[in-house]
Design an enzyme around this catalytic site. Structure first.
Site, short mmCIF file in Angstrom:
data_model
loop_
_atom_site.label_atom_id
_atom_site.label_comp_id
_atom_site.label_asym_id
_atom_site.label_seq_id
_atom_site.Cartn_x
_atom_site.Cartn_y
_atom_site.Cartn_z
CG HIS A 153 5.17 0.98 2.83
ND1 HIS A 153 4.63 2.15 2.34
CD2 HIS A 153 4.63 0.81 4.05
CE1 HIS A 153 3.80 2.66 3.24
NE2 HIS A 153 3.78 1.85 4.28
CG HIS A 192 -0.12 0.17 2.53
ND1 HIS A 192 0.61 -0.84 3.10
CD2 HIS A 192 0.06 1.25 3.34
CE1 HIS A 192 1.20 -0.42 4.19
NE2 HIS A 192 0.89 0.86 4.37
NE ARG A 251 2.35 6.09 8.68
CZ ARG A 251 1.26 5.48 8.21
NH1 ARG A 251 1.28 4.19 7.93
NH2 ARG A 251 0.16 6.17 8.01
CG ASP A 266 1.70 5.09 4.71
OD1 ASP A 266 1.28 3.92 4.82
OD2 ASP A 266 2.86 5.43 5.03
C1 SIN Z 1 3.31 1.00 7.74
O1 SIN Z 1 2.73 0.51 6.78
O2 SIN Z 1 3.28 2.19 7.99
C2 SIN Z 1 4.09 0.10 8.68
C3 SIN Z 1 5.18 -0.64 7.99
C4 SIN Z 1 5.90 -1.56 8.92
O3 SIN Z 1 5.45 -1.84 10.03
O4 SIN Z 1 6.96 -2.05 8.55
#
Ligand code: SIN
Length: 288
Positions: free
Chosen positions: A257, A106, A273, A108
């Site tokens: 990611h 995805h 984050r 964000d």
């Molecule tokens: C995320 O998608 O913001 C988290 C990614 C992760 O936990 O590695």
């Protein structure tokens, strides 16, 4: 002294060496960091023992921060600018809401009308091995498509849904997904986005996509699957092995990611984050 950069992979990413994010950053050093962010799609800073306040302050250099109203259940209780990505149970012993966050490919906040321009994820506690994150370069993926395919997909919009399908098999996961869907109606986003700063075109898809607008799910699925498989081929991907106190900033406008569940889940994995706001994109779709 110019910024010391070390490439992380052929596809994308660079490590910024010899930077201490606790120390004040001049405008000119931040300008170099920002240029490297545009050039490499993701930047890694290792051994950054910074506080939450410092994480937030550094993130603000990239732009205004989202307060995570679209994901209120995962907000840090004291810092709305921080989103928890943790498998640490709640104080009452119940499982963390965010233990499966990011387990799909995805970008964000693609499921909102203001998708994020960038995110800064800091690792606090990591498992002994695994708990890695994959990043894909969606500009390279787009550019590697044939001209015919580029023309075919350029007018399409894809409908992005919130929620993590991979947790829906549990009752609490279903409740959470339902709450998220109420807060975030389906959004159609362009399948090809033009990066507002580099002017380069990138694929904008992922596993939160249900179908193309004006098409049924069965009609859409084969092409969505093809494009997601294409974009996540090893030559477009960097795999990050976290160490405690890493910070990674990524550009959501040209990368996607996925967090991997490749670790012993009895061990702790705790990351936080910040999410830098982007510009409005897409349109709300009546219902799904
Ligand atoms: C995320 O998608 O913001 C988290 C990614 C992760 O936990 O590695």
């Amino acid at each position: 002294m110019p910024l010391q950069l070390r490439k992380l992979s052929h596809a994308l990413g660079a490590q910024v060496c010899d930077i201490d994010l606790k120390a004040p950053l001049t405008e000119s050093t931040f300008g170099e960091i920002y240029q490297a962010f545009l050039d490499h799609g993701i930047l890694l800073f290792r051994d950054q023992c910074i506080s939450r306040e410092e994480h937030i302050a550094f993130s603000r250099r990239f732009g205004p921060l989202d307060q995570h109203d679209s994901l209120p259940q995962d907000r840090h209780p004291d810092f709305p600018e921080l989103l928890l990505v943790t498998n640490e149970p709640h104080a009452d012993g119940s499982a963390s809401n965010s233990r499966y966050t990011g387990r799909q490919w995805h970008s964000d906040l693609s499921f909102t009308p203001i998708p994020s321009m960038g995110s800064l994820l800091k690792s606090w506690i990591v498992p002994e091995v695994g708990g890695d994150t994959l990043f894909a370069n969606m500009t390279l993926a787009y550019e590697a498509l044939s001209l015919g395919m580029q023309q075919l997909i350029s007018p399409l919009h894809a409908i992005h849904l919130s929620g993590t399908r991979k947790i829906n098999h549990t009752a609490s996961g279903e409740v959470r997904a339902e709450q998220q869907r109420r807060l975030n109606p389906p959004i159609a986003q362009p399948v090809v986005r033009i990066h507002p700063e580099t002017g380069r075109k990138a694929l904008y898809l992922g596993e939160k996509v249900r179908r193309f607008d004006q098409m049924t799910a069965p009609e859409s699925q084969p092409l969505i699957d093809y494009l997601n498989r294409h974009a996540t081929r090893p030559e477009f991907v960097y795999r990050h092995q976290w160490q405690a106190h890493d910070i990674i900033v990524w550009d959501n406008r040209c990368t996607m990611h996925q967090a991997l569940g490749d670790f012993d889940e009895t061990q702790r994995r705790h990351l936080e984050r910040t999410t830098v706001m982007g510009t409005p994109s897409g349109y709300v779709v009546a219902s799904e």
